[in-house]
Design a protein around this motif. Structure first.
Motif, PDB file in Angstrom:
ATOM      1  N   TRP A 148      33.778  34.228 139.319  1.00 37.20           N
ATOM      2  CA  TRP A 148      33.398  33.118 139.304  1.00 37.20           C
ATOM      3  C   TRP A 148      33.140  31.869 140.114  1.00 37.20           C
ATOM      4  CZ3 TRP A 148      35.569  32.242 133.790  1.00 37.20           C
ATOM      5  CH2 TRP A 148      34.666  33.171 132.868  1.00 37.20           C
ATOM      6  N   THR A 195      26.216  26.946 133.007  1.00 34.50           N
ATOM      7  CA  THR A 195      27.165  27.224 132.120  1.00 34.50           C
ATOM      8  C   THR A 195      26.439  27.693 130.455  1.00 34.50           C
ATOM      9  OG1 THR A 195      28.697  27.086 133.853  1.00 34.50           O
ATOM     10  CG2 THR A 195      29.293  28.686 131.219  1.00 34.50           C
ATOM     11  N   THR A 197      27.976  35.872 140.061  1.00 34.59           N
ATOM     12  CA  THR A 197      27.655  34.994 139.153  1.00 34.59           C
ATOM     13  C   THR A 197      28.269  33.772 139.771  1.00 34.59           C
ATOM     14  OG1 THR A 197      28.281  35.899 137.659  1.00 34.59           O
ATOM     15  CG2 THR A 197      26.211  35.442 138.144  1.00 34.59           C
ATOM     16  N   ARG A 198      28.319  32.551 139.907  1.00 30.53           N
ATOM     17  CA  ARG A 198      29.114  31.650 139.303  1.00 30.53           C
ATOM     18  C   ARG A 198      28.511  30.653 138.718  1.00 30.53           C
ATOM     19  NH1 ARG A 198      31.007  30.044 146.474  1.00 30.53           N
ATOM     20  NH2 ARG A 198      32.784  28.817 145.002  1.00 30.53           N
ATOM     21  N   HIS A 199      29.771  30.895 137.764  1.00 28.48           N
ATOM     22  CA  HIS A 199      29.497  29.552 136.362  1.00 28.48           C
ATOM     23  C   HIS A 199      29.918  28.041 136.412  1.00 28.48           C
ATOM     24  CE1 HIS A 199      29.433  33.993 133.889  1.00 28.48           C
ATOM     25  NE2 HIS A 199      28.595  34.017 134.870  1.00 28.48           N
ATOM     26  N   THR A 248      35.705  22.365 137.477  1.00 24.74           N
ATOM     27  CA  THR A 248      34.391  22.399 136.539  1.00 24.74           C
ATOM     28  C   THR A 248      34.463  20.814 136.544  1.00 24.74           C
ATOM     29  OG1 THR A 248      35.014  24.057 135.135  1.00 24.74           O
ATOM     30  CG2 THR A 248      33.328  22.444 134.502  1.00 24.74           C
ATOM     31  N   SER A 257      28.945  24.951 127.609  1.00 21.48           N
ATOM     32  CA  SER A 257      29.148  27.151 127.147  1.00 21.48           C
ATOM     33  C   SER A 257      29.654  26.388 126.022  1.00 21.48           C
ATOM     34  CB  SER A 257      30.607  27.447 127.477  1.00 21.48           C
ATOM     35  OG  SER A 257      31.777  26.709 128.076  1.00 21.48           O
ATOM     36  N   GLU A 270      26.143  37.830 132.868  1.00 20.79           N
ATOM     37  CA  GLU A 270      26.663  39.051 133.050  1.00 20.79           C
ATOM     38  C   GLU A 270      26.156  40.194 132.895  1.00 20.79           C
ATOM     39  OE1 GLU A 270      29.719  37.805 129.784  1.00 20.79           O
ATOM     40  OE2 GLU A 270      29.837  36.342 130.738  1.00 20.79           O
ATOM     41  N   TYR A 306      23.803  30.614 140.988  1.00 20.30           N
ATOM     42  CA  TYR A 306      24.649  30.005 140.549  1.00 20.30           C
ATOM     43  C   TYR A 306      23.887  29.305 139.299  1.00 20.30           C
ATOM     44  CZ  TYR A 306      27.027  29.869 145.682  1.00 20.30           C
ATOM     45  OH  TYR A 306      27.442  29.865 146.447  1.00 20.30           O
ATOM     46  N   ASN A 309      30.435  25.370 134.470  1.00 22.07           N
ATOM     47  CA  ASN A 309      30.423  24.529 133.481  1.00 22.07           C
ATOM     48  C   ASN A 309      30.748  22.578 133.887  1.00 22.07           C
ATOM     49  OD1 ASN A 309      30.596  24.192 130.831  1.00 22.07           O
ATOM     50  ND2 ASN A 309      32.819  24.513 130.334  1.00 22.07           N
ATOM     51  N   VAL A 345      24.666  32.471 130.851  1.00 17.83           N
ATOM     52  CA  VAL A 345      25.931  33.366 131.687  1.00 17.83           C
ATOM     53  C   VAL A 345      25.212  34.853 130.970  1.00 17.83           C
ATOM     54  CG1 VAL A 345      28.088  33.743 130.602  1.00 17.83           C
ATOM     55  CG2 VAL A 345      26.972  31.188 131.277  1.00 17.83           C
TER      56      VAL A 345
END
Length: 599
Positions: free
Chosen positions: A460, A411, A216-218, A465, A239, A420, A408, A220, A416
């Motif tokens: 990530w 966040t 996964t690519r978070h 960001t 987040s 995870e 993708y 923000n 998330v």
């Protein structure tokens, strides 16, 4: 095409036969996304039709979406016909109108949608077949969790159909719902959990290389929050949002014109183009939020409910140069679009939930969430579109090297958490592989101590960001003016067409700041620029209210800002980025000049 069953499908079918011998007439299957539920459904159907003792005359298969229903090549219809040679039709009602006492089907199976048979006419027809004709049929329900949708009646009708059927099979990719409501027709244990006769988890699917692992690519973002109770404005990262702040965050980051969406498209495009060097047909699914407008009036060829989907597609085309395929529930040719996309090499598909379940497009290797959900079940179903292993149709060999699917997400803490959990399951599956020697412990399967996100950067994979005004490199905000300049420079340099505009903008800003400091010039601050524009906009509108609207200030704000920009004035001032505030200001300035000329 000969069917070569996977190990789990062999186990599942063996378990099904065992349950039949025990006198059971109902069977519940849970199999992870992309594992191949359609194939096992067709295998079970064929067995029920050909049993020596008490065979059925027909199999009724219910699915929630046309994409799962499929066609002669893929989906449930493809599995029944192409894999097992069964004669299947796609409609329950053969008359033009839905009415009871339909003719008894002569074909092996009917693969249709829940909404076609979840009605009184279908129930009366099935009752008549059974009482007057002695008709024996089996019921197979895919994605059974849809039968207890909020305010839905599918569950009641499916329960009645189950009572009429000789055998019933219920399938889903996951049986847990965020609302924890019981799913119709599924028995539950003493802990109120659904009882499954056979379960095939995502972790095992990764271990056996039946599905892809996931990374996964978070992404923000910093959003502006307005607290009406305190009449105060403040900024927070996605987040860190809680409670009502999430609503404001969703509105800003999922705005098709906002920086988060633009940045995500750029990030996806850069990564996907690199992936396509290895897999030339690799594609990404952009999943958009569903519409909430019941007005189905058309604007051109677009339903108002699907407006968000089409705006995201427009941004993709503008930023990447590729025209995406758009699929919505209102498309008359939605199944045809999916089928054509499956065979093509176009990089982008944009949809809501039409492609979230059961749709077989193995070349999808990435999913971008341009939506928010609190349902882990829906999250997994959407991610599942990128987890199917791609096979060479000529040889039947997998076209995979272990490359993980890229997911993708914005966040938000809930997303998330879902990501995870899924990632940890994938890593556990990789550790359990018996055909791979671990580089650390030298054993197979791996015996290392599991760690959640041992190297966050490798998972990530983001160096920056985006924030409300352009973007962010490390801890440094990048102003929108530099982002616009970077885009212009990149567009003029074909060799840099895949460069990240925020990174380039950060370099431009750094150079400009160093030059300004050397010359003793003031440095532009994005927050101050936004406040300056707010004051200028307010000043012009108030002037126009006096000159044109007889001091009706609310009317002036509505006619000059809210009406043309289709947004509340307080939302524009508190949440819009600098580039969009510039649009508002420039329009007002043109209106003022026009008024003076006409005056």
């Amino acid at each position: 095409m000969a069917f070569a069953p996977r190990e789990w499908q062999k186990e599942c079918f063996s378990r099904f036969q065992q349950r039949l011998k025990e006198g059971e007439t109902s069977f519940v299957i849970e199999a992870c996304m992309g594992a191949g539920k359609s194939a096992i459904a067709a295998r079970i159907a064929k067995h029920l039709l050909e049993m020596e003792k008490d065979p059925v005359e027909h199999v009724l298969v219910l699915v929630p979406w046309k994409s799962i229903q499929g066609d002669v090549e893929k989906g449930m219809l493809g599995a029944f016909g192409k894999l097992f040679g069964l004669d299947a039709r796609s409609r329950f009602f053969t008359f033009a109108r839905r009415q009871a006492h339909q003719p008894v089907p002569s074909m092996d199976a009917t693969v249709t949608l829940y909404q076609e048979v979840c009605n009184r006419a279908a129930i009366e027809t099935l009752e008549w077949w059974k009482s007057a004709k002695g008709f024996r049929f089996a019921l197979i329900c895919d994605e059974i969790h849809h039968t207890n949708e909020i305010n839905g009646t599918w569950g009641e009708y499916v329960a009645r159909i189950k009572d009429l059927a000789s055998y019933s099979v219920f399938m889903s990719g996951t049986y847990f719902r965020s609302d924890r409501d019981p799913i119709g027709c599924i028995p539950r244990d003493e802990n109120d959990r659904p009882i499954r006769d056979f379960a095939y988890t995502y972790q095992r699917g990764v271990s056996e290389r039946v599905v892809r692992p996931v990374t996964t690519r978070h992404i923000n973002a910093t959003v502006a929050i307005y607290d009406a109770d305190r009449d105060a404005r403040y900024e927070k990262e996605l987040s860190e949002l809680v409670g009502k702040e999430v609503t404001a965050g969703k509105k800003q980051v999922l705005d098709p014109h906002g920086e988060w969406v633009r940045h995500t498209i750029q990030t996806v495009h850069e990564a996907l183009m690199a992936t396509r060097l290895k897999y030339p047909d690799a594609a990404c699914l952009f999943v958009c939020r569903p519409g909430h407008d019941n007005n189905f009036t058309r604007e051109g060829d677009e339903s108002l409910e699907d407006k968000h989907v089409h705006l995201i597609a427009k941004q993709i085309k503008e930023l990447t140069g590729h025209t995406p395929t758009v699929v919505t529930h209102h498309d008359q040719d939605s199944v045809g679009k999916i089928s054509r996309f499956r065979k093509a090499k176009d990089p982008y598909l944009v949809a809501v939930n039409m492609v979230s379940e059961g749709c077989d497009i193995p070349r999808l290797r990435a999913v971008a969430f341009c939506r928010y959900t609190t349902s882990e079940m829906l999250f997994r179903q959407i991610v599942g579109r990128a987890l199917r292993i791609q096979y060479d149709e000529a040889t039947g060999q997998p076209l995979e090297d272990g490359t993980a699917a890229q997911i993708y997400i914005p966040t938000f803490s809930r997303l998330v958490e879902f990501a995870e959990t899924l990632w940890s399951e994938a890593q556990a599956g990789i550790r359990q592989r018996r055909d791979t020697t671990c580089e650390n412990c030298g054993k197979k399967p791996c015996e290392c101590e599991p760690k959640l996100f041992p190297d966050p950067q490798s998972i990530w994979g983001l160096e920056h960001t985006p924030s409300l005004d352009g973007g962010r490199m490390a801890a440094q905000d990048v102003s929108e003016i530099y982002v616009q300049a970077a885009r212009q420079i990149i567009s003029q340099q074909p060799e840099h067409q895949h460069a990240n505009h925020v990174q380039v903008a950060a370099l431009l800003q750094l150079y400009d700041r160093n030059r300004s400091l050397a010359q003793g010039l003031p440095v532009t601050n994005p927050g101050e620029e936004r406040e300056r524009l707010r004051r200028k906009i307010n000043r012009i509108v108030k002037r126009m209210a006096v000159d044109k609207y007889n001091k009706q200030f609310q009317t002036a704000y509505f006619e000059e800002i809210e009406k043309p920009f289709r947004a509340k004035f307080v939302e524009i001032l508190n949440t819009w980025s600098v580039d969009r505030l510039v649009e508002v200001y420039e329009r007002l300035e043109r209106r003022m000049i026009q008024g003076y000329r006409n005056g």
